[in-house]
Design an enzyme around this catalytic site. Structure first.
Site, mmCIF file in Angstrom:
data_model
loop_
_atom_site.group_PDB
_atom_site.id
_atom_site.type_symbol
_atom_site.label_atom_id
_atom_site.label_comp_id
_atom_site.label_asym_id
_atom_site.label_seq_id
_atom_site.Cartn_x
_atom_site.Cartn_y
_atom_site.Cartn_z
ATOM 1 C CE1 TYR A 6 50.932 48.573 53.445
ATOM 2 C CE2 TYR A 6 50.853 50.417 51.906
ATOM 3 C CZ TYR A 6 50.212 49.433 52.634
ATOM 4 O OH TYR A 6 48.839 49.309 52.553
ATOM 5 C CD GLN A 35 39.557 48.601 48.943
ATOM 6 O OE1 GLN A 35 40.004 49.608 49.505
ATOM 7 N NE2 GLN A 35 39.421 47.445 49.572
ATOM 8 C CB THR A 60 39.077 44.094 48.521
ATOM 9 O OG1 THR A 60 39.504 45.203 47.708
ATOM 10 C CG2 THR A 60 40.229 43.120 48.669
ATOM 11 N NE ARG A 92 50.327 42.524 52.595
ATOM 12 C CZ ARG A 92 49.343 43.386 52.392
ATOM 13 N NH1 ARG A 92 49.514 44.665 52.671
ATOM 14 N NH2 ARG A 92 48.182 42.961 51.921
ATOM 15 C CG HIS A 118 45.635 42.103 47.766
ATOM 16 N ND1 HIS A 118 44.319 42.185 48.127
ATOM 17 C CD2 HIS A 118 46.236 43.168 48.336
ATOM 18 C CE1 HIS A 118 44.136 43.243 48.908
ATOM 19 N NE2 HIS A 118 45.285 43.865 49.038
ATOM 20 N NE ARG A 146 50.308 45.166 49.114
ATOM 21 C CZ ARG A 146 51.283 45.871 49.693
ATOM 22 N NH1 ARG A 146 52.504 45.837 49.188
ATOM 23 N NH2 ARG A 146 51.054 46.590 50.768
#
Length: 384
Positions: A24, A127, A155, A164, A278, A281
């Site tokens: 991850y 965030q 974000t 992913r 990112h 990602r």
């Protein structure tokens, strides 16, 4: 383990973390083209060596959003980072505080806002994603204010989650139900140090900031189902009005990769942007941060503060991004690997390494202050 370099902590993290957690942190989207570009393009930037410049007094300090920082570095938000070590976000926040730089807590952290606030003596950053449930966002922002957070990192490059494949192969996001839990448990048992220190002694295991809306569900499949169903694909520039109505402090937009979007950020009244893909990602195949940063800096430089992340592994990389137009740089995987490998000590050590590497790079490029690092610090411009 205290590693010899920041890169060594990646191997330490691989050996200590359960497979699904390491994948991850380490992985990117699709074929991970952008993930590799971030590193390769940054390494390819050649610095301009200068001599006989009197570099006996080098000052790394800088001011950002009204705060003096010991160096132009901040710890980027990383989801699930608290599972890399026992109450990991608190440990990382303490290391950042000791180093005199900001720590950014992710919305999807293991440790909630209040716990991190109790663990440190100075303000940190928070965030936030755009979430469908505006009442939930309003409550989170109120918690951030109560916790004394000094800046909001919003974000903007995640209206939908990136694909992913590593997370699917590892069983993190593709193995629901009892079978998936047993698979992840088996991986955890192969890492007895982590299983004891984090798995057993690091409880509670839930995403503190979003636990109220998960309704008692704590499984990884519950988390990914919530992310897939609650991030808002309808996010638009006009939604910044809602954010501003609930947040009065500095607002930083994270995920800007195009000069036109950077100009829109200026028009929106943002105080800063993070030039970021990112960490590779989200949309695979986009520009590396190294390639995206210079035209963005040219388009909006001086209108707001510019931060950058992506592929940063050393103090040399920090100097490279500063030379390309950033005012400060965010560390991501570098501190997550160190947290997994050696906890707070590891994060503190990585920050010490970054500082030392910056001092050497500045001395050998003839820069005695952060303001002196610019495109004249590069051996070739534009880069080949």
């Amino acid at each position: 383990m205290i590693a010899a370099s920041a890169l060594d902590y990646r191997e330490a993290a691989r050996r200590r973390l359960p497979h699904f957690l390491f994948e991850y942190i380490d992985g990117g989207a699709y074929a991970e083209v952008t993930l590799r570009r971030n590193i390769a393009d940054l390494e390819a930037i050649a610095l301009r060596q200068r001599v006989l410049r009197d570099v006996s007094a080098i000052d790394l300090s800088t001011e950002l959003f009204g705060r003096t920082m010991a160096m132009p570095v901040a710890l980027a938000p990383i989801g699930l980072a608290g599972l890399a070590a026992r109450r990991g976000e608190v440990q990382a926040a303490r290391a950042a505080q000791a180093a005199g730089i900001p720590f950014t807590l992710s919305t999807v952290s293991a440790c909630p806002l209040g716990e991190v606030a109790r663990g440190v003596d100075q303000p940190f950053w928070f965030q936030l994603y755009m979430i469908r449930d505006r009442a939930f966002m309003r409550d989170l922002l109120a918690q951030a204010v109560e916790a004394g957070c000094s800046a909001l990192v919003f974000t903007v490059d995640m209206p939908v989650p990136g694909t992913r494949y590593r997370d699917r192969r590892s069983g993190l996001s593709s193995a629901p139900g009892l079978g998936g839990r047993l698979r992840r448990l088996g991986q955890a048992m192969l890492r007895p140090g982590w299983a004891w220190d984090v798995g057993l002694m690091g409880r509670p295991h839930h995403l503190g900031n979003v636990a109220p809306v998960l309704g008692g569900r704590k499984g990884m499949e519950d988390f990914f189902a919530w992310v897939g169903g609650n991030f808002d694909p309808g996010i638009h520039w006009r939604d910044l009005d809602f954010i501003r109505s609930e947040w009065r402090g500095p607002l930083i937009l994270k995920g800007i990769l195009d000069p036109e979007d950077a100009r829109e950020a200026v028009k929106s009244g943002a105080d800063g942007i993070v030039v970021s893909n990112h960490g590779g990602r989200q949309l695979d195949g986009v520009l590396s941060t190294t390639r995206a940063l210079p035209p963005i800096a040219d388009a909006v430089g001086g209108s707001l503060s510019i931060l950058a992340d992506g592929g940063v592994r050393s103090g040399l990389d920090v100097v490279r991004l500063l030379a390309l137009g950033a005012d400060a740089v965010m560390l991501g995987r570098a501190w997550a690997y160190a947290l997994a490998g050696a906890g707070q000590r590891g994060v503190a050590h990585v920050l010490q390494l970054v500082e030392a590497e910056m001092r050497v790079a500045m001395a050998l490029t003839g820069a005695t202050s952060i303001a002196a690092i610019d495109r004249n610090s590069l051996a070739e411009w534009p880069p080949a």
